[in-house]
Design an enzyme around this catalytic site. Structure first.
Site, mmCIF file in Angstrom:
data_model
loop_
_atom_site.group_PDB
_atom_site.id
_atom_site.type_symbol
_atom_site.label_atom_id
_atom_site.label_comp_id
_atom_site.label_asym_id
_atom_site.label_seq_id
_atom_site.Cartn_x
_atom_site.Cartn_y
_atom_site.Cartn_z
ATOM 1 N N TYR A 52 0.827 -1.209 0.000
ATOM 2 C CA TYR A 52 0.000 0.000 0.000
ATOM 3 C C TYR A 52 0.858 1.254 0.000
ATOM 4 O O TYR A 52 1.788 1.401 0.799
ATOM 5 C CB TYR A 52 -0.924 0.017 1.221
ATOM 6 C CG TYR A 52 -1.697 1.311 1.345
ATOM 7 C CD1 TYR A 52 -2.750 1.581 0.486
ATOM 8 C CD2 TYR A 52 -1.346 2.273 2.282
ATOM 9 C CE1 TYR A 52 -3.444 2.780 0.563
ATOM 10 C CE2 TYR A 52 -2.033 3.473 2.373
ATOM 11 C CZ TYR A 52 -3.084 3.723 1.501
ATOM 12 O OH TYR A 52 -3.757 4.905 1.580
ATOM 13 N N HIS A 82 -3.313 16.462 -2.158
ATOM 14 C CA HIS A 82 -3.772 16.486 -0.773
ATOM 15 C C HIS A 82 -3.544 17.852 -0.109
ATOM 16 O O HIS A 82 -4.048 18.079 0.998
ATOM 17 C CB HIS A 82 -3.062 15.401 0.030
ATOM 18 C CG HIS A 82 -3.567 14.006 -0.259
ATOM 19 N ND1 HIS A 82 -3.849 13.566 -1.523
ATOM 20 C CD2 HIS A 82 -3.852 12.970 0.571
ATOM 21 C CE1 HIS A 82 -4.265 12.313 -1.462
ATOM 22 N NE2 HIS A 82 -4.290 11.929 -0.203
ATOM 23 N N ASN A 194 1.349 11.018 6.248
ATOM 24 C CA ASN A 194 0.432 10.129 6.955
ATOM 25 C C ASN A 194 0.842 10.053 8.422
ATOM 26 O O ASN A 194 1.654 9.224 8.818
ATOM 27 C CB ASN A 194 0.453 8.738 6.317
ATOM 28 C CG ASN A 194 -0.841 7.987 6.577
ATOM 29 O OD1 ASN A 194 -1.535 8.252 7.544
ATOM 30 N ND2 ASN A 194 -1.156 7.053 5.699
ATOM 31 N N TYR A 277 -18.343 29.538 46.657
ATOM 32 C CA TYR A 277 -17.636 28.402 46.068
ATOM 33 C C TYR A 277 -16.420 28.821 45.256
ATOM 34 O O TYR A 277 -15.399 28.133 45.241
ATOM 35 C CB TYR A 277 -18.568 27.604 45.153
ATOM 36 C CG TYR A 277 -19.653 26.822 45.850
ATOM 37 C CD1 TYR A 277 -19.780 26.805 47.238
ATOM 38 C CD2 TYR A 277 -20.558 26.084 45.101
ATOM 39 C CE1 TYR A 277 -20.782 26.090 47.861
ATOM 40 C CE2 TYR A 277 -21.571 25.356 45.718
ATOM 41 C CZ TYR A 277 -21.689 25.359 47.098
ATOM 42 O OH TYR A 277 -22.679 24.645 47.699
ATOM 43 N N ARG A 280 -13.851 29.263 47.983
ATOM 44 C CA ARG A 280 -13.679 28.129 48.889
ATOM 45 C C ARG A 280 -13.268 26.852 48.151
ATOM 46 O O ARG A 280 -12.567 26.004 48.701
ATOM 47 C CB ARG A 280 -14.997 27.898 49.635
ATOM 48 C CG ARG A 280 -14.885 26.985 50.819
ATOM 49 C CD ARG A 280 -16.188 26.658 51.525
ATOM 50 N NE ARG A 280 -17.339 27.426 51.121
ATOM 51 C CZ ARG A 280 -18.581 26.931 51.150
ATOM 52 N NH1 ARG A 280 -18.795 25.677 51.518
ATOM 53 N NH2 ARG A 280 -19.613 27.673 50.802
ATOM 54 N N PHE A 326 -2.408 6.010 12.309
ATOM 55 C CA PHE A 326 -2.680 7.409 11.956
ATOM 56 C C PHE A 326 -3.959 7.924 12.583
ATOM 57 O O PHE A 326 -4.242 9.125 12.545
ATOM 58 C CB PHE A 326 -2.823 7.534 10.436
ATOM 59 C CG PHE A 326 -3.810 6.554 9.864
ATOM 60 C CD1 PHE A 326 -5.169 6.713 10.031
ATOM 61 C CD2 PHE A 326 -3.359 5.438 9.173
ATOM 62 C CE1 PHE A 326 -6.078 5.802 9.528
ATOM 63 C CE2 PHE A 326 -4.259 4.517 8.654
ATOM 64 C CZ PHE A 326 -5.624 4.694 8.842
ATOM 65 N N GLU A 411 -12.455 5.092 4.263
ATOM 66 C CA GLU A 411 -12.051 5.686 5.541
ATOM 67 C C GLU A 411 -13.328 6.151 6.234
ATOM 68 O O GLU A 411 -13.697 7.326 6.196
ATOM 69 C CB GLU A 411 -11.056 6.822 5.284
ATOM 70 C CG GLU A 411 -9.801 6.296 4.580
ATOM 71 C CD GLU A 411 -8.895 7.367 4.015
ATOM 72 O OE1 GLU A 411 -9.222 8.567 4.177
ATOM 73 O OE2 GLU A 411 -7.876 7.024 3.399
#
Length: 502
Positions: A52, A82, A194, A277, A280, A326, A411
């Site tokens: 791959y 990309h 990646n 609060y 405290r 990834f 994906e």
């Protein structure tokens, strides 16, 4: 010089590189691992084996076999296609962290990158070339593809970079720095993009800022306690020993250290029986925030020393394994958790601001004004704090529970970790503004009470605030004070010594 081997990078070292331009180099042992993994890639190509991203396409194209003659074109096509991020560029310090973390991941020797490509990445880092990386467009699986592609473009002489204070093409930046672009070989484009280094870099920088801000918040809260003549009994160790969270106990101890020697604090029954609060419960809230910070740090330290590629190359066995390292889910959860915690830091700070400026809740001049009525004083600073706290609540909605399928459903589950990291970083920024407002208000209250009554520790903190924000004697543009103080809290080293005995 910091040695990178992919296994021992620390938060302090990240800070040294990003903030102080410490140079890095790949260790000799790491170089050996890098070369061995590269040999596996070259063997795969020469034998025409199916792997791959080496001899196949990407994502849904993982079953498309690429001829050996086209494997180089495959890699440059990957980077160009990309690199489609959008939005404002990431800050330069985040980009520097990205370069560092990607180099460290590649130094582990499971990525199959050539030594000369990794060396160029290190050279770009050391010579302060900052690729222009859009902040939006990553799903957090398969890693941070779009942001890392913009980073990789500069290595091949494309894209844009900031260098010596100017924006220019990636090729020009390399040339001016005396570097040559590389020509990507088999698997190298994939090895560069990646991974989870965008979300992890954003998250690491946000964490480093949050860590200091949380400690500073203890001191500012202690100064507020004095400004409101708060009760110190709530911080005595007995009550915290019976609820034994170490972080809660540590915060209570720090608050007592900050106010030790104060003539402004009170005890139970002197003015009131107990405080609200937001005073405290400082140890319980700030302590819980410290718990979150510890969790986040632990996950980031694992991730900055992890191999997050796909596929991973194991040179000892010759195996090439397509997996899912990834996937950014661990960092997505951590960043959502960080955002929630810092939202609460700002939330309780805003409540203390309200107690400082609201005349119905204290015996100070209304809105700490030098001349109430004619002058509004710090009235609107509480509005600003409330606005930031409200914005934090929307930003703290978890990103990690969202997912949208991509690559034709190949994906089909993603982390949204980069969105979580970006939101966490924004929350930290907002929270610092809120804490700056509290610091301004608490310093003004201390001056009204008489700053000579402050404890030694808070007295030093008060002086540091006053070195940036002068005493308010009449209305002025307080936006400038808030910005200056917030910027100082981010960029300068504040003394967090509370003056208590060691």
């Amino acid at each position: 010089m910091i040695q990178l081997d992919g296994n021992r990078l620390t938060m302090d070292q990240v800070s040294q590189v990003v903030h102080h331009n410490e140079e890095v180099q790949i260790s000799d042992i790491a170089w050996d691992s890098v070369r061995k993994s590269r040999e596996v890639v070259e063997l795969i190509v020469s034998e025409g084996r199916l792997a791959y991203g080496v001899t196949t396409g990407f994502g849904k194209f993982s079953d498309t076999v690429i001829p050996a003659a086209d494997v180089e074109e495959l890699q440059i096509n990957l980077i160009r296609s990309h690199a489609c991020g959008v939005g404002e560029p990431l800050p330069g310090k985040v980009v520097k962290a990205m370069l560092l973390l990607r180099a460290n991941a590649l130094a582990k020797g499971y990525s199959g990158i050539r030594p000369e490509t990794l060396q160029l990445l290190v050279d770009v880092l050391n010579r302060n070339i900052s690729p222009v990386i859009p902040s939006q467009g990553s799903l957090g699986a398969s890693g941070d593809l779009a942001p890392l592609s913009h980073l990789a473009l500069v290595l091949v002489g494309e894209g844009e970079a900031d260098y010596l204070g100017q924006r220019m093409s990636g090729g020009d930046a390399l040339q001016q720095a005396g570097l040559q672009p590389i020509r990507l070989q088999a698997k190298e484009g994939l090895a560069l993009i990646n991974g989870t280094q965008a979300m992890t870099a954003i998250g690491t920088m946000a964490y480093l800022e949050a860590e200091q801000l949380a400690r500073l918040a203890d001191g500012v809260a202690a100064l507020t306690l004095e400004g409101l003549r708060g009760i110190v009994c709530a911080f005595l160790p007995e009550s915290h020993q019976v609820r034994p969270y170490p972080e809660q106990q540590a915060v209570a101890e720090r608050i007592l250290g900050w106010v030790e020697g104060s003539r402004l604090t009170t005890k139970q029954g002197e003015l009131r029986t107990q405080d609200a609060y937001s005073l405290r419960c400082i140890p319980q809230v700030h302590g819980a925030i410290q718990q979150v910070l510890s969790y986040v740090k632990d996950k980031l330290l694992i991730e900055i020393n992890a191999a997050t590629d796909n596929p991973l190359i194991f040179s000892d066995s010759g195996k090439v394994i397509s997996g899912g390292n990834f996937h950014g889910q661990p960092i997505a959860f951590a960043m959502d958790f960080l955002g929630i915690a810092m939202s609460e830091l700002a939330s309780i700070s805003e409540r203390r601001i309200e107690r400082l400026v609201n005349p119905q809740l204290n015996d100070l001049p209304a809105f700490l004004s030098p001349n109430p009525g004619l002058q509004s004083g710090l009235m609107i600073t509480q509005y600003v704090a409330a606005s930031l706290v409200s914005e934090n609540k929307t930003l703290a909605h978890p990103s990690s529970v969202d997912s949208i399928p991509s690559s034709a459903n190949q994906e089909d589950h993603v982390s949204m970790g980069t969105t979580a990291a970006r939101h966490a970083a924004r929350i930290v920024e907002n929270s610092r503004m809120v804490l700056a407002i509290e610091a301004i208000c608490s310093a003004q209250a201390a001056d009204i009470r008489g700053a000579d009554g402050l404890a030694p520790g808070t007295g030093r903190l008060h002086n540091q605030i006053r070195s940036i924000v002068p005493l308010i004697v009449k209305d002025r543009v307080f936006a400038q004070d808030i910005e200056r103080l917030s910027r100082s809290m981010k960029e300068q080293e504040w003394s967090l010594d509370n003056g208590a005995p060691a």
